[in-house]
Design an enzyme around this catalytic site. Structure first.
Site: not given
Ligand code: DAT
Ligand code: MG
Length: 148
Positions: A91, A112, A126, A9, A49, A115
């Site tokens: 995450t 974070n 994806e 990212k 997303y 991805h």
């Molecule tokens: P991951 O990236 O581990 O697959 P995800 O698909 O649930 O996690 O979410 C995508 C991204 O969105 C994640 O890397 C960071 C952001 N995100 C997820 N949950 C969040 C939250 N509760 N608050 C802020 N950002 C969040």
């Molecule tokens: Mg995800």
């Protein structure tokens, strides 16, 4: 063999972590099938997303992913979808194993740095989205040194 989609990212790029992150996957033995550096159009970020579009953090997530260039990566290997998620870590970096990429390099969930696809099905979606031109043929000459 599976193929997964991994993306460094904008914060990971700006913080100079492209090389150490790539090293985690390539020195393990996964095969590189796609690699590109790009600024993300808003529509592409929103499609990537789409499942999170109803979440309150969605607008800030899209702003973050489009804030600077990302590195898009396709990796092939045995069980690579699940294994790459383990290497990446939880995450929320606060919950990530310290040996994972997120555990080692970042602190906040909204920064974070990386991805990784969560299922084989999502990996295929994806990869089609980010590498619509297709993947690169890359036959690993050291295959027998990595796999029994
Ligand atoms: P991951 O990236 O581990 O697959 P995800 O698909 O649930 O996690 O979410 C995508 C991204 O969105 C994640 O890397 C960071 C952001 N995100 C997820 N949950 C969040 C939250 N509760 N608050 C802020 N950002 C969040
Ligand atoms: Mg995800």
């Amino acid at each position: 063999m599976e193929t997964t989609y991994v993306m460094i990212k904008p914060d990971g790029v700006q913080r100079g972590l492209v090389a150490p992150i790539l090293d985690r996957f390539l020195s393990k033995g996964y095969t590189l099938r796609g690699l590109k550096f790009l600024n993300v159009p808003k529509e592409l970020a929103e499609r990537h997303y789409a499942d999170l579009s109803s979440k309150p953090f969605f607008p800030s997530l899209i702003e973050y992913i489009t804030s600077g260039p990302v590195v898009a990566i396709a990796l092939e290997g045995k069980a690579v979808v699940e294994q790459a998620r383990k290497i990446i870590g939880a995450t929320n970096p606060l919950a990530a194993d310290p040996g994972s990429i997120r555990g080692q390099y970042c602190i906040d969930i909204g920064r974070n740095i990386i991805h990784g696809s969560d299922t084989v099905e999502n990996a295929q979606k994806e990869l089609a989205l980010w590498f619509s031109e297709g993947l690169v043929d890359n036959v690993p000459v050291l295959h027998n040194q990595i796999y029994e």
